[in-house]
Design a protein around this motif. Structure first.
Motif, PDB file in Angstrom:
ATOM      1  N   VAL A   1     -36.461  40.635  -3.786  1.00  7.44           N
ATOM      2  CA  VAL A   1     -37.666  41.333  -3.467  1.00  7.44           C
ATOM      3  C   VAL A   1     -37.755  41.798  -1.840  1.00  7.44           C
ATOM      4  O   VAL A   1     -37.133  40.721  -1.083  1.00  7.44           O
ATOM      5  N   GLY A   2     -37.981  42.791  -1.528  1.00 10.78           N
ATOM      6  CA  GLY A   2     -38.161  43.086  -0.166  1.00 10.78           C
ATOM      7  C   GLY A   2     -39.060  44.393  -0.133  1.00 10.78           C
ATOM      8  O   GLY A   2     -39.672  44.635  -0.827  1.00 10.78           O
TER       9      GLY A   2
ATOM     10  N   VAL B   1     -41.848  45.966  -2.176  1.00 11.84           N
ATOM     11  CA  VAL B   1     -43.102  45.660  -2.096  1.00 11.84           C
ATOM     12  C   VAL B   1     -43.710  45.900  -0.820  1.00 11.84           C
ATOM     13  O   VAL B   1     -43.171  46.033   0.063  1.00 11.84           O
TER      14      VAL B   1
ATOM     15  N   VAL C   1     -34.011  40.302   2.042  1.00  9.45           N
ATOM     16  CA  VAL C   1     -34.624  40.223   0.911  1.00  9.45           C
ATOM     17  C   VAL C   1     -35.117  38.678   0.550  1.00  9.45           C
ATOM     18  O   VAL C   1     -34.409  37.938   0.925  1.00  9.45           O
ATOM     19  N   GLY C   2     -36.066  38.645  -0.454  1.00  9.14           N
ATOM     20  CA  GLY C   2     -35.889  37.194  -1.264  1.00  9.14           C
ATOM     21  C   GLY C   2     -35.240  37.172  -2.362  1.00  9.14           C
ATOM     22  O   GLY C   2     -35.306  38.213  -3.204  1.00  9.14           O
TER      23      GLY C   2
ATOM     24  N   LEU D   1     -45.746  37.771   2.540  1.00  8.31           N
ATOM     25  CA  LEU D   1     -44.870  37.569   1.481  1.00  8.31           C
ATOM     26  C   LEU D   1     -45.812  37.244   0.049  1.00  8.31           C
ATOM     27  O   LEU D   1     -46.962  37.448  -0.083  1.00  8.31           O
TER      28      LEU D   1
ATOM     29  N   ALA E   1     -37.459  33.572  -3.063  1.00  6.27           N
ATOM     30  CA  ALA E   1     -38.631  33.968  -3.306  1.00  6.27           C
ATOM     31  C   ALA E   1     -39.720  33.125  -3.629  1.00  6.27           C
ATOM     32  O   ALA E   1     -39.376  31.967  -3.974  1.00  6.27           O
TER      33      ALA E   1
END
Ligand code: HPA
Length: 269
Positions: free
Chosen positions: A202-203, A180, A85-86, A185, A230
């Protein structure tokens, strides 16, 4: 049986004694690859590389239904999903810290959400689209609405938390995972929006996998590994270094393997 679904950076469990590999056919098509069966600390485990063993499937190309169906058909009842993830590091407050204590608290929080950090999220927001996201569709299938208030299995989360404690690996025990579409990205503004929505990481692969696992009544939880700040945050303020992501993941996945090994050796099942 317990399954581990490995994401980017975890295409094999090096601490698994492999006993066999099996290609499983499903009504939904091909899973990402053959299932790898093996033993870890005396316990049977099955491993599946979500993006394929050669990392050839993009997040929107993964056949999530086939993967979950295949695992269930092989007797899997619990799944640990590993996802890169970010980290949506909160924007630094404009006011300087008022005390040394506040300053060190901010630093500690940043370390827990920066590259290399491991997060056990407890919530999900789904922004994906166009993916086959349910088993309950088609003329023959009944309409079923699953409860998804708590998307992750509480028992498995607690066991992972305890295992991380025994392994001496610091983990962040709360997190809101924004799923997402990718494969690109995000823009910095998209990350700002995700943060306003309440997301902390976020991933691209958490959904529909988690919901499909719930539809199949599997205990499912996620170990998220922060690969990068991110977009627009920290050292990703101007751009994200994709080469750096690979290096961070390689180091951090060793911690994930250690936690999993502790988990299977600690609960005696
Ligand atoms: N965004 C979305 N998915 C990701 C990221 C990111 O910054 N890093 C690793 N997976």
């Amino acid at each position: 049986m317990l399954a581990i679904i490995g994401g980017s950076g975890l295409t094999q469990l090096t601490n698994l004694e492999i006993t066999r590999r099996q290609v499983v056919r499903t009504p939904y098509g091909e899973p990402s690859g053959a299932l790898t069966f093996g033993r870890m600390r005396g316990r049977d485990i099955v491993f599946l590389a979500r993006h394929g063993y050669g990392h050839t499937l993009a997040p929107h190309e993964v056949n999530y239904r086939a993967n979950i169906w295949a695992l269930h058909a092989q007797g899997v009842r619990e799944v640990i999903a590993v996802n890169a993830v970010g980290g949506i590091t909160p924007r630094a407050p404009t006011t300087p810290p008022s005390s040394a204590k506040e300053s060190s608290t901010r630093e500690a929080l940043a370390a827990l959400s920066g590259p290399g950090a491991i997060v056990l999220p407890d919530q999900i927001i789904d922004y994906t689209y166009g993916r086959k996201h349910t088993f309950f569709e088609g003329a023959e299938a009944p309409v079923v609405h699953i409860d998804f208030t708590q998307p992750f299995c509480a028992t498995l989360r607690s066991a992972l938390l305890a295992a991380a404690g025994r392994a001496g690996v610091a983990v962040q025990q709360h997190g809101v995972y924004a799923a997402v579409q990718g494969p690109r990205l995000e823009t910095a503004a998209e990350i700002d929006r995700l943060e306003r929505d309440g997301a902390t990481i976020v991933g691209m692969t958490g959904m529909p996998e988690a919901a499909l696992a719930r539809e199949m009544e599997l205990g499912y939880t996620m170990v998220a590994v922060v690969a990068n700040h991110a977009a627009g945050r920290g050292n990703s303020a101007e751009s994200i270094s994709v080469a750096e992501i690979g290096r961070v993941l390689e180091r951090a996945m060793q911690n994930v393997r250690t936690i999993v090994e502790q988990l299977v050796s600690g609960d005696g099942s």
